[in-house]
Design a protein around this motif. Sequence first.
Motif, PDB file in Angstrom:
ATOM      1  N   GLN A 159       0.728  -1.142  -0.022  1.00 51.82           N
ATOM      2  CA  GLN A 159       0.003  -0.043   0.058  1.00 51.82           C
ATOM      3  C   GLN A 159       0.754   1.492  -0.029  1.00 51.82           C
ATOM      4  O   GLN A 159       0.209   2.265  -0.451  1.00 51.82           O
ATOM      5  N   GLU A 160       2.034   1.109   0.572  1.00 47.22           N
ATOM      6  CA  GLU A 160       2.911   2.414   0.537  1.00 47.22           C
ATOM      7  C   GLU A 160       3.279   2.913  -0.803  1.00 47.22           C
ATOM      8  O   GLU A 160       3.296   4.088  -1.237  1.00 47.22           O
ATOM      9  N   THR A 161       3.406   1.794  -1.906  1.00 49.99           N
ATOM     10  CA  THR A 161       3.765   2.327  -2.950  1.00 49.99           C
ATOM     11  C   THR A 161       2.956   3.002  -3.706  1.00 49.99           C
ATOM     12  O   THR A 161       3.104   4.058  -4.449  1.00 49.99           O
ATOM     13  N   ILE A 162       1.671   2.488  -3.794  1.00 47.47           N
ATOM     14  CA  ILE A 162       0.407   3.004  -4.174  1.00 47.47           C
ATOM     15  C   ILE A 162       0.250   4.651  -3.539  1.00 47.47           C
ATOM     16  O   ILE A 162      -0.155   5.425  -4.167  1.00 47.47           O
ATOM     17  N   ARG A 163       0.294   4.657  -2.365  1.00 51.18           N
ATOM     18  CA  ARG A 163      -0.221   5.785  -1.575  1.00 51.18           C
ATOM     19  C   ARG A 163       0.976   6.958  -2.184  1.00 51.18           C
ATOM     20  O   ARG A 163       0.678   7.989  -2.275  1.00 51.18           O
ATOM     21  N   ARG A 164       2.413   6.526  -2.337  1.00 50.26           N
ATOM     22  CA  ARG A 164       3.313   7.387  -2.569  1.00 50.26           C
ATOM     23  C   ARG A 164       3.215   7.991  -4.074  1.00 50.26           C
ATOM     24  O   ARG A 164       3.535   9.176  -4.247  1.00 50.26           O
ATOM     25  N   HIS A 165       2.830   7.125  -4.889  1.00 53.42           N
ATOM     26  CA  HIS A 165       2.476   7.744  -6.368  1.00 53.42           C
ATOM     27  C   HIS A 165       1.234   8.220  -6.889  1.00 53.42           C
ATOM     28  O   HIS A 165       0.971   8.796  -7.577  1.00 53.42           O
ATOM     29  N   ALA A 166      -0.045   7.609  -6.034  1.00 52.28           N
ATOM     30  CA  ALA A 166      -1.155   8.220  -6.527  1.00 52.28           C
ATOM     31  C   ALA A 166      -1.571   9.555  -6.289  1.00 52.28           C
ATOM     32  O   ALA A 166      -0.970  10.104  -5.293  1.00 52.28           O
ATOM     33  N   PRO A 167      -2.210  10.214  -7.081  1.00 50.19           N
ATOM     34  CA  PRO A 167      -2.694  11.582  -7.000  1.00 50.19           C
ATOM     35  C   PRO A 167      -3.584  11.494  -5.460  1.00 50.19           C
ATOM     36  O   PRO A 167      -4.390  10.669  -5.247  1.00 50.19           O
ATOM     37  N   ALA A 168      -2.928  12.426  -4.827  1.00 49.33           N
ATOM     38  CA  ALA A 168      -3.466  12.519  -3.216  1.00 49.33           C
ATOM     39  C   ALA A 168      -5.063  12.762  -3.214  1.00 49.33           C
ATOM     40  O   ALA A 168      -5.837  12.322  -2.389  1.00 49.33           O
ATOM     41  N   TRP A 169      -5.885  13.508  -4.428  1.00 46.33           N
ATOM     42  CA  TRP A 169      -7.067  13.847  -4.307  1.00 46.33           C
ATOM     43  C   TRP A 169      -7.999  12.832  -5.431  1.00 46.33           C
ATOM     44  O   TRP A 169      -8.990  13.284  -5.610  1.00 46.33           O
ATOM     45  N   LEU A 170      -7.295  11.714  -5.760  1.00 43.30           N
ATOM     46  CA  LEU A 170      -7.843  10.842  -6.679  1.00 43.30           C
ATOM     47  C   LEU A 170      -9.236  10.344  -6.003  1.00 43.30           C
ATOM     48  O   LEU A 170      -9.322   9.858  -4.938  1.00 43.30           O
ATOM     49  N   GLY A 171     -10.277  10.575  -6.988  1.00 42.11           N
ATOM     50  CA  GLY A 171     -11.749  10.010  -6.534  1.00 42.11           C
ATOM     51  C   GLY A 171     -12.449  10.931  -5.672  1.00 42.11           C
ATOM     52  O   GLY A 171     -13.484  10.695  -5.265  1.00 42.11           O
ATOM     53  N   LYS A 172     -12.006  12.136  -5.205  1.00 40.89           N
ATOM     54  CA  LYS A 172     -12.517  13.120  -4.319  1.00 40.89           C
ATOM     55  C   LYS A 172     -12.993  14.253  -4.855  1.00 40.89           C
ATOM     56  O   LYS A 172     -12.575  14.858  -5.897  1.00 40.89           O
ATOM     57  N   PRO A 173     -14.300  14.540  -4.523  1.00 38.92           N
ATOM     58  CA  PRO A 173     -14.946  15.846  -5.149  1.00 38.92           C
ATOM     59  C   PRO A 173     -14.501  16.975  -4.547  1.00 38.92           C
ATOM     60  O   PRO A 173     -13.802  16.963  -3.577  1.00 38.92           O
ATOM     61  N   PHE A 174     -14.640  18.042  -5.282  1.00 41.04           N
ATOM     62  CA  PHE A 174     -14.007  19.234  -4.993  1.00 41.04           C
ATOM     63  C   PHE A 174     -15.097  20.568  -5.528  1.00 41.04           C
ATOM     64  O   PHE A 174     -15.424  20.508  -6.705  1.00 41.04           O
ATOM     65  N   TYR A 175     -15.456  21.296  -4.663  1.00 41.46           N
ATOM     66  CA  TYR A 175     -16.303  22.337  -5.396  1.00 41.46           C
ATOM     67  C   TYR A 175     -15.470  23.582  -5.539  1.00 41.46           C
ATOM     68  O   TYR A 175     -14.714  24.245  -4.708  1.00 41.46           O
ATOM     69  N   ASP A 176     -15.769  23.962  -6.861  1.00 36.70           N
ATOM     70  CA  ASP A 176     -14.613  25.286  -7.211  1.00 36.70           C
ATOM     71  C   ASP A 176     -15.880  26.114  -7.635  1.00 36.70           C
ATOM     72  O   ASP A 176     -16.611  26.049  -8.648  1.00 36.70           O
ATOM     73  N   ASP A 177     -15.799  27.234  -6.792  1.00 32.31           N
ATOM     74  CA  ASP A 177     -16.947  28.163  -6.858  1.00 32.31           C
ATOM     75  C   ASP A 177     -16.515  29.413  -7.872  1.00 32.31           C
ATOM     76  O   ASP A 177     -17.307  30.418  -7.960  1.00 32.31           O
ATOM     77  N   ALA A 178     -15.340  29.290  -8.606  1.00 27.95           N
ATOM     78  CA  ALA A 178     -15.078  30.189  -9.708  1.00 27.95           C
ATOM     79  C   ALA A 178     -15.908  30.018 -10.903  1.00 27.95           C
ATOM     80  O   ALA A 178     -16.571  29.049 -11.319  1.00 27.95           O
TER      81      ALA A 178
END
Length: 307
Positions: free
Chosen positions: A288-307
């Motif tokens: 899991q450490e290898t995946i955690r180190r290389h995977a985008p930290a915000w992968l699969g998470k929504p983000f509300y951009d109010d711009a």
Amino acid sequence: MESLTPLLASALGAAIPLLLAALGELIAERAGVLNLGLEGMMLLGALASFMTVANGGSLPLAVLVGMAVGVLASLVFGFVTITLQANQVAAGLSLTILGSGITAVLGRPYVGFSAPSSFAPLPIPYLQDLPLLGASFFSLDLLGYAALVLLWVVMWFLRHTRAGLTLKAVGESPVVARSLGLHVTRVRYAAVAFGGALSGLAGTYYSVAQFKMWQDGLTSGNGWIALALVVFATWRPHRVAIGALLFGSVTALGLYFQAIGIKVSTFALASLPYLATVVVLVVLSSNQETIRRHAPAWLGKPFYDDA
């Protein structure tokens, strides 16, 4: 050596659509968007391009239509997940189911028909005569060469361009990216659309370059293998290429065994790529450490951009 030449050629042919779809998914995931709808987009692109040539359209038009349909499907996914912020896993699975259903219905009149026109190999003079490599790497069709060029373009884009750094920043922390004035939503939409275009192109390769026909489920679940390739490659393009060739080699083993007279169940041979996918994912998940180190930290998470 002569017996290995068709094996390598078949492996490369099987690897090209996997490479295309996985490169597109890699860009989308680098922006933090997980699109599990690759299989559906590939099927839609495959049917759209086949219908184009079956109704008298040219090959360039078939490629454009296949990519456009992939982009359209990906933008629908993007609207649901980026704008409406629905669950990305559920939306991706729905896209695959939707793509499978639509192609099964619309493609029924074309089942079993051969493509009236298709991409033929374009051997490179002199290089095609090289032992082993000549009949594989230097005797591809136009879409095959395009896949290799796209691999180089994606590598260069991620390593040497400002836009590539922006993409990585959005995938790692859209909050920080937004505070720096970056348009997170626009970047995510662009990344998802690029992934859809390459998935549609991968489907086009299946219908008018490799199989040159249409049948239900033409992609045979290879969209899931392309998804696994991105994880296998730890989100790096050059490793995607290596993984695609490895999985392509597993697929080509069935034809090779038949060519040299080894009697193995066709069902067992057909299951090899999927068994290899399961084994690879099990091995990767153990670290899991290898995946955690290389995977985008915000992968699969929504983000509300109010711009």
